[in-house]
Scaffold this motif. Structure first.
Motif, PDB file in Angstrom:
ATOM      1  N   ALA A  47     -11.746  -9.124 -15.561  1.00 20.88           N
ATOM      2  CA  ALA A  47     -12.223  -7.912 -14.905  1.00 20.88           C
ATOM      3  C   ALA A  47     -13.693  -7.694 -15.238  1.00 20.88           C
ATOM      4  CB  ALA A  47     -11.401  -6.709 -15.357  1.00 20.88           C
ATOM      5  N   SER A  48     -14.434  -7.130 -14.285  1.00 26.51           N
ATOM      6  CA  SER A  48     -15.865  -6.913 -14.486  1.00 26.51           C
ATOM      7  C   SER A  48     -16.153  -5.716 -15.397  1.00 26.51           C
ATOM      8  CB  SER A  48     -16.556  -6.714 -13.135  1.00 26.51           C
ATOM      9  OG  SER A  48     -16.007  -5.603 -12.447  1.00 26.51           O
ATOM     10  N   GLN A  49     -15.107  -4.950 -15.711  1.00 25.75           N
ATOM     11  CA  GLN A  49     -15.253  -3.879 -16.687  1.00 25.75           C
ATOM     12  C   GLN A  49     -13.896  -3.636 -17.333  1.00 25.75           C
ATOM     13  OE1 GLN A  49     -16.489  -1.029 -13.546  1.00 25.75           O
ATOM     14  NE2 GLN A  49     -14.905   0.342 -14.343  1.00 25.75           N
ATOM     15  N   ASP A  50     -13.888  -2.863 -18.388  1.00 22.64           N
ATOM     16  CA  ASP A  50     -12.666  -2.585 -19.140  1.00 22.64           C
ATOM     17  C   ASP A  50     -11.650  -1.855 -18.260  1.00 22.64           C
ATOM     18  OD1 ASP A  50     -12.077  -1.007 -22.411  1.00 22.64           O
ATOM     19  OD2 ASP A  50     -10.698  -1.833 -20.928  1.00 22.64           O
ATOM     20  N   ILE A  51     -10.470  -2.435 -18.091  1.00 23.42           N
ATOM     21  CA  ILE A  51      -9.407  -1.802 -17.314  1.00 23.42           C
ATOM     22  C   ILE A  51      -8.188  -1.511 -18.181  1.00 23.42           C
ATOM     23  CG2 ILE A  51     -10.169  -2.750 -15.088  1.00 23.42           C
ATOM     24  CD1 ILE A  51      -7.847  -4.796 -15.334  1.00 23.42           C
ATOM     25  N   ARG A  52      -8.390  -1.493 -19.505  1.00 23.57           N
ATOM     26  CA  ARG A  52      -7.294  -1.260 -20.450  1.00 23.57           C
ATOM     27  C   ARG A  52      -6.188  -2.276 -20.171  1.00 23.57           C
ATOM     28  NH1 ARG A  52      -6.431   5.148 -19.900  1.00 23.57           N
ATOM     29  NH2 ARG A  52      -5.334   4.321 -18.092  1.00 23.57           N
ATOM     30  N   ASN A  53      -4.971  -1.814 -19.935  1.00 23.60           N
ATOM     31  CA  ASN A  53      -3.886  -2.741 -19.576  1.00 23.60           C
ATOM     32  C   ASN A  53      -3.337  -2.407 -18.192  1.00 23.60           C
ATOM     33  OD1 ASN A  53      -2.536  -0.377 -20.167  1.00 23.60           O
ATOM     34  ND2 ASN A  53      -0.763  -1.413 -21.065  1.00 23.60           N
ATOM     35  N   ASP A  54      -4.212  -1.850 -17.330  1.00 22.21           N
ATOM     36  CA  ASP A  54      -3.780  -1.426 -15.994  1.00 22.21           C
ATOM     37  C   ASP A  54      -3.820  -2.601 -15.028  1.00 22.21           C
ATOM     38  OD1 ASP A  54      -5.559   1.660 -16.554  1.00 22.21           O
ATOM     39  OD2 ASP A  54      -3.433   1.201 -16.926  1.00 22.21           O
ATOM     40  N   LEU A  55      -2.956  -3.580 -15.276  1.00 25.14           N
ATOM     41  CA  LEU A  55      -2.968  -4.809 -14.504  1.00 25.14           C
ATOM     42  C   LEU A  55      -1.554  -5.296 -14.254  1.00 25.14           C
ATOM     43  CD1 LEU A  55      -5.278  -7.605 -14.265  1.00 25.14           C
ATOM     44  CD2 LEU A  55      -3.093  -8.329 -15.233  1.00 25.14           C
ATOM     45  N   GLY A  56      -1.338  -5.792 -13.038  1.00 29.49           N
ATOM     46  CA  GLY A  56      -0.066  -6.403 -12.693  1.00 29.49           C
ATOM     47  C   GLY A  56      -0.276  -7.813 -12.175  1.00 29.49           C
ATOM     48  N   TRP A  57       0.783  -8.623 -12.292  1.00 25.30           N
ATOM     49  CA  TRP A  57       0.794  -9.985 -11.736  1.00 25.30           C
ATOM     50  C   TRP A  57       1.886 -10.073 -10.672  1.00 25.30           C
ATOM     51  CZ3 TRP A  57      -2.787 -13.614 -12.683  1.00 25.30           C
ATOM     52  CH2 TRP A  57      -3.565 -13.512 -13.852  1.00 25.30           C
ATOM     53  N   TYR A  58       1.566 -10.773  -9.603  1.00 27.05           N
ATOM     54  CA  TYR A  58       2.463 -10.866  -8.456  1.00 27.05           C
ATOM     55  C   TYR A  58       2.615 -12.303  -8.010  1.00 27.05           C
ATOM     56  CZ  TYR A  58       1.524  -5.884  -8.261  1.00 27.05           C
ATOM     57  OH  TYR A  58       1.411  -4.563  -8.586  1.00 27.05           O
ATOM     58  N   GLN A  59       3.763 -12.584  -7.425  1.00 25.27           N
ATOM     59  CA  GLN A  59       4.054 -13.885  -6.822  1.00 25.27           C
ATOM     60  C   GLN A  59       4.263 -13.674  -5.329  1.00 25.27           C
ATOM     61  OE1 GLN A  59       8.169 -15.472  -6.893  1.00 25.27           O
ATOM     62  NE2 GLN A  59       7.339 -17.156  -8.103  1.00 25.27           N
ATOM     63  N   GLN A  60       3.681 -14.560  -4.542  1.00 27.16           N
ATOM     64  CA  GLN A  60       3.887 -14.477  -3.096  1.00 27.16           C
ATOM     65  C   GLN A  60       4.204 -15.857  -2.540  1.00 27.16           C
ATOM     66  OE1 GLN A  60       0.578 -13.243  -0.564  1.00 27.16           O
ATOM     67  NE2 GLN A  60       1.998 -12.255   0.869  1.00 27.16           N
ATOM     68  N   LYS A  61       5.284 -15.941  -1.782  1.00 20.63           N
ATOM     69  CA  LYS A  61       5.641 -17.175  -1.095  1.00 20.63           C
ATOM     70  C   LYS A  61       5.269 -17.033   0.373  1.00 20.63           C
ATOM     71  CE  LYS A  61       9.097 -18.382  -4.494  1.00 20.63           C
ATOM     72  NZ  LYS A  61      10.504 -18.734  -4.806  1.00 20.63           N
ATOM     73  N   PRO A  62       5.035 -18.156   1.066  1.00 19.29           N
ATOM     74  CA  PRO A  62       4.559 -18.097   2.454  1.00 19.29           C
ATOM     75  C   PRO A  62       5.445 -17.242   3.347  1.00 19.29           C
ATOM     76  CG  PRO A  62       4.381 -20.335   1.622  1.00 19.29           C
ATOM     77  CD  PRO A  62       5.107 -19.542   0.567  1.00 19.29           C
ATOM     78  N   GLY A  63       4.818 -16.329   4.062  1.00 22.40           N
ATOM     79  CA  GLY A  63       5.532 -15.479   4.996  1.00 22.40           C
ATOM     80  C   GLY A  63       6.366 -14.385   4.371  1.00 22.40           C
ATOM     81  N   LYS A  64       6.234 -14.218   3.070  1.00 23.55           N
ATOM     82  CA  LYS A  64       7.030 -13.223   2.357  1.00 23.55           C
ATOM     83  C   LYS A  64       6.158 -12.146   1.734  1.00 23.55           C
ATOM     84  CE  LYS A  64      10.962 -15.372   2.967  1.00 23.55           C
ATOM     85  NZ  LYS A  64      12.020 -14.809   3.826  1.00 23.55           N
ATOM     86  N   ALA A  65       6.785 -11.030   1.390  1.00 26.71           N
ATOM     87  CA  ALA A  65       6.080  -9.971   0.694  1.00 26.71           C
ATOM     88  C   ALA A  65       5.835 -10.370  -0.756  1.00 26.71           C
ATOM     89  CB  ALA A  65       6.891  -8.681   0.739  1.00 26.71           C
ATOM     90  N   ASP A  93       9.125 -21.791  -8.476  1.00 24.62           N
ATOM     91  CA  ASP A  93       7.911 -21.117  -8.939  1.00 24.62           C
ATOM     92  C   ASP A  93       6.663 -21.540  -8.166  1.00 24.62           C
ATOM     93  OD1 ASP A  93       8.936 -21.382 -12.428  1.00 24.62           O
ATOM     94  OD2 ASP A  93       9.524 -19.952 -10.859  1.00 24.62           O
ATOM     95  N   PHE A  94       6.792 -22.549  -7.325  1.00 22.29           N
ATOM     96  CA  PHE A  94       5.615 -23.004  -6.592  1.00 22.29           C
ATOM     97  C   PHE A  94       5.326 -21.999  -5.475  1.00 22.29           C
ATOM     98  CE2 PHE A  94       4.702 -26.775  -8.857  1.00 22.29           C
ATOM     99  CZ  PHE A  94       5.915 -27.156  -9.409  1.00 22.29           C
ATOM    100  N   ALA A  95       4.201 -21.306  -5.641  1.00 20.72           N
ATOM    101  CA  ALA A  95       3.862 -20.152  -4.813  1.00 20.72           C
ATOM    102  C   ALA A  95       2.413 -19.787  -5.108  1.00 20.72           C
ATOM    103  CB  ALA A  95       4.780 -18.970  -5.157  1.00 20.72           C
ATOM    104  N   THR A  96       1.966 -18.669  -4.545  1.00 22.24           N
ATOM    105  CA  THR A  96       0.642 -18.139  -4.852  1.00 22.24           C
ATOM    106  C   THR A  96       0.792 -16.936  -5.775  1.00 22.24           C
ATOM    107  OG1 THR A  96      -0.282 -18.905  -2.761  1.00 22.24           O
ATOM    108  CG2 THR A  96      -1.472 -17.149  -3.888  1.00 22.24           C
ATOM    109  N   TYR A  97      -0.067 -16.866  -6.763  1.00 21.68           N
ATOM    110  CA  TYR A  97      -0.030 -15.790  -7.745  1.00 21.68           C
ATOM    111  C   TYR A  97      -1.356 -15.028  -7.710  1.00 21.68           C
ATOM    112  CZ  TYR A  97       4.074 -18.160  -9.455  1.00 21.68           C
ATOM    113  OH  TYR A  97       5.331 -18.732  -9.530  1.00 21.68           O
ATOM    114  N   PHE A  98      -1.269 -13.723  -7.894  1.00 20.33           N
ATOM    115  CA  PHE A  98      -2.499 -12.954  -7.956  1.00 20.33           C
ATOM    116  C   PHE A  98      -2.330 -11.752  -8.861  1.00 20.33           C
ATOM    117  CE2 PHE A  98      -0.843  -9.816  -5.086  1.00 20.33           C
ATOM    118  CZ  PHE A  98      -0.021 -10.534  -4.237  1.00 20.33           C
ATOM    119  N   CYS A  99      -3.463 -11.288  -9.362  1.00 15.91           N
ATOM    120  CA  CYS A  99      -3.473 -10.118 -10.230  1.00 15.91           C
ATOM    121  C   CYS A  99      -4.010  -8.915  -9.456  1.00 15.91           C
ATOM    122  CB  CYS A  99      -4.331 -10.359 -11.467  1.00 15.91           C
ATOM    123  SG  CYS A  99      -6.078 -10.701 -11.134  1.00 15.91           S
TER     124      CYS A  99
END
Lengths: 128, 107
Positions: free
Chosen positions: B25-43, B82-88
């Motif tokens: 993060a470009s600045q302090d965000i404490r622990n206000d972060l989530g991780w997500y998994q997305q598969k093609p065509g899915k939420a 587990d093969f998918a796209t991950y983002f924070c």
């Protein structure tokens, strides 16, 4: 168990308007904020807006501020995204998503404006 | 706006491998972060909330760590699903911002 279902997407010409709807079904109702997030074809995710449980507090991304309005009918568990003056760059899958609580009553910044459960999205295509 | 720099943007790995994905993060965000998994065509599906808490129903091979500006998602032993796209996602400051995503592919 919670279900989030979006509707209202379609093909629209640049400059026109469209309204998206989102229904949140939950066994036990709770106060929570609701988000809209979008994903352009082949691109990453972009947060669009959030609204508090009572609808009084709203925040928007700069890219949609002044053009999009988020609203909700809380007793009916329905959320809306009113999109005006649409541009080709607004073409995306639009997701509705819940938060873990109501940020308007949060004890500090960052609380309850997380993104928890997502719907499957509705597609908006802006094209002439 | 808080910039979330995610790396790598793509990753090839084998079943059973341990992989790590990073978000800065470009600045302090404490622990206000989530991780997500997305598969093609899915939420997207949330895996981790508050930087290190495992979402209910998510396998324990997923773990998150970090606070402030540096965060990691680790998958302990890759499974075929587990093969998918991950983002924070940071939700400390408006506008909320996502990392650019990591596409995890089978080697």
């Amino acid at each position: 168990q919670v279900q989030v279902v979006e509707s209202g997407g379609g093909v629209v010409q640049p400059g026109r308007s469209l309204r998206l709807s989102c229904t949140v079904s939950r066994v036990t109702l709770r106060p929570e904020g609701i988000h809209w997030v979008r994903q352009a074809p082949g691109k990453g995710l972009e947060w669009v807006a959030i609204i508090s449980y009572d609808g009084r507090h709203r925040y928007y991304a700069d890219s949609v501020k002044g053009r999009f309005t988020i609203s909700r009918d809380t007793p009916k568990n329905v959320l809306f995204l009113h999109m005006n003056t649409l541009r080709t760059e607004d073409t995306a899958v639009y997701y509705c998503a819940t938060s873990s609580g109501d940020f308007a009553s949060a004890p500090s910044r960052g609380f309850f404006n997380d993104i928890d459960v997502w719907g499957n999205g509705t597609t908006v295509t802006v094209s002439s | 706006d808080v910039q979330m720099t995610q790396s790598p943007s793509s990753l090839s790995a084998s079943v059973g491998d341990r992989v790590t994905i990073t978000c800065r993060a470009s600045q302090d965000i404490r622990n206000d972060l989530g991780w997500y998994q997305q598969k093609p065509g899915k939420a997207p599906k949330r895996l981790i909330y508050a930087a290190s808490s495992l979402q209910s129903g998510v396998p324990s091979r997923f773990s998150g760590s970090g606070s402030g500006t540096e965060f990691t998602l680790t998958i302990g032993s890759l499974q075929p699903e587990d093969f998918a796209t991950y983002f924070c996602l940071q939700h400390n400051t408006y506008p909320l911002t996502f990392g650019g995503g990591t596409r995890l592919e089978i080697k």
